[in-house]
Design a protein around this motif. Structure first.
Motif, short mmCIF file in Angstrom:
data_model
loop_
_atom_site.label_atom_id
_atom_site.label_comp_id
_atom_site.label_asym_id
_atom_site.label_seq_id
_atom_site.Cartn_x
_atom_site.Cartn_y
_atom_site.Cartn_z
N ALA A 52 0.83 -1.21 0.00
CA ALA A 52 0.00 0.00 0.00
C ALA A 52 0.87 1.26 0.00
O ALA A 52 0.58 2.23 -0.71
N VAL A 53 1.94 1.23 0.79
CA VAL A 53 2.85 2.38 0.83
C VAL A 53 3.52 2.57 -0.52
O VAL A 53 3.61 3.69 -1.05
N VAL A 54 3.99 1.47 -1.11
CA VAL A 54 4.71 1.53 -2.39
C VAL A 54 3.79 2.01 -3.52
O VAL A 54 4.23 2.72 -4.43
N VAL A 55 2.52 1.65 -3.44
CA VAL A 55 1.59 1.99 -4.53
C VAL A 55 0.94 3.36 -4.31
O VAL A 55 0.88 4.19 -5.23
N VAL A 56 0.44 3.60 -3.10
CA VAL A 56 -0.35 4.81 -2.85
C VAL A 56 0.50 6.07 -2.83
O VAL A 56 0.12 7.10 -3.42
N LEU A 57 1.65 6.04 -2.18
CA LEU A 57 2.48 7.25 -2.09
C LEU A 57 2.90 7.80 -3.46
O LEU A 57 2.77 9.01 -3.70
N PRO A 58 3.37 6.94 -4.37
CA PRO A 58 3.69 7.48 -5.72
C PRO A 58 2.47 8.08 -6.42
O PRO A 58 2.61 9.07 -7.14
N VAL A 62 2.54 11.98 -7.84
CA VAL A 62 2.35 12.37 -9.25
C VAL A 62 1.03 13.09 -9.48
O VAL A 62 0.70 13.44 -10.61
N GLY A 63 0.28 13.34 -8.41
CA GLY A 63 -0.95 14.11 -8.55
C GLY A 63 -2.13 13.34 -9.09
O GLY A 63 -2.99 13.91 -9.77
N THR A 64 -2.18 12.04 -8.82
CA THR A 64 -3.32 11.23 -9.26
C THR A 64 -4.60 11.73 -8.60
O THR A 64 -4.58 12.10 -7.43
N PRO A 65 -5.71 11.78 -9.31
CA PRO A 65 -6.98 12.22 -8.72
C PRO A 65 -7.29 11.49 -7.41
O PRO A 65 -7.15 10.26 -7.34
N ARG A 66 -7.70 12.24 -6.43
CA ARG A 66 -7.94 11.67 -5.11
C ARG A 66 -8.94 10.50 -5.11
O ARG A 66 -8.75 9.53 -4.38
N PRO A 67 -10.04 10.56 -5.88
CA PRO A 67 -10.97 9.42 -5.89
C PRO A 67 -10.29 8.11 -6.28
O PRO A 67 -10.58 7.06 -5.71
#
Length: 242
Positions: A52-58, A62-67
């Motif tokens: 989760a840390v490895v996937v969500v933090l990047p 990079v500014g991925t939409p919050r939803p």
């Protein structure tokens, strides 16, 4: 303090795995593979947290939409929750059922083995819950440790430990696995059929409450000093700054 907690839990798991593996060559017996499998499953929730840390933090960087970020986080969170009882399940290994007639393994070795195995599961469960509480309540609150010593923290911890205890009961007495969720109709039917049997509801409630209490006390012993230390350290820094 947090580093010592994490390292201690990891070393306990390594110790348990080493005892299981060493038993076969040292005493000339077979490797008891179910114990190793249960150890791997016990570590799975921590692996999911790391993922989760490895996937969500990047995604956040990079500014991925919050939803979308929330959707990924929720999916990983549900997977983590489904796997979490596998850690606590190791307390049900606190027996000598793996011993076979004719083996030269001393009883003291197997007693120590199952004790370490069970404790590794308890410690891993506590660490999992603490890390999730840490992320849920501290991240986004200006890195303040105060939320860890609050009513919302107690409620979240209590709910998670109750779910863990109930999951362990389902695993041991209903013989369910985390992956059975892929067949929800069969899962629900199996649980309902079990709970309809005489005394099953009382046993489920009793085990869930007492199991959650046990994990809660272990959580208090392990995590309580860490939280208290973090809160006191933060207060000291605030006093010095002012």
């Amino acid at each position: 303090m947090l580093t010592s907690l994490v390292v201690g839990v990891l070393l306990m798991n390594v110790f348990a795995a080493a005892l299981v593996v060493a038993r076969a060559p040292v005493y000339g017996t077979r490797l008891y593979r179910p114990m190793l499998l249960n150890l791997v499953l016990s570590a799975a929730p921590l692996v999911v947290l790391g993922l989760a840390v490895v996937v969500v933090l990047p995604l956040l960087v990079v500014g991925t939409p919050r939803p979308l970020v929330w959707a990924v986080g929720v999916v990983l969170g549900l997977v983590w929750l489904l796997l979490l009882p596998n850690s606590g399940y190791l307390i049900t290994e606190l027996n000598l059922n793996h011993r076979r007639e004719g083996e030269r393994v001393p009883e003291w070795y197997d007693v120590l083995l199952v004790l370490v195995l069970a404790m590794s599961g308890v410690l891993t469960t506590v660490l999992n819950v603490f890390l999730v509480v840490l992320v849920a309540l501290v991240v986004g609150s200006e890195d303040s440790a105060a939320p860890l010593d609050s009513t919302p923290a107690r409620v979240l911890e209590g709910v998670l430990l109750l779910l863990v205890a109930f999951g362990i009961y389902l695993g041991r007495h209903v013989r369910l696995n985390s992956w059975d969720v892929k067949h929800p109709h069969h899962l629900v039917r199996k649980v309902v059929d079990h709970l309809r049997s005489p005394g099953a509801v009382g046993n489920a409630i009793g085990f869930t409450l007492l199991g959650a209490l046990f994990f809660g006390l272990m959580y208090l012993v392990m995590v309580g000093p860490v939280v208290r230390g973090l809160v006191d350290l933060e207060a000291l820094r605030a006093t010095i700054s002012s």
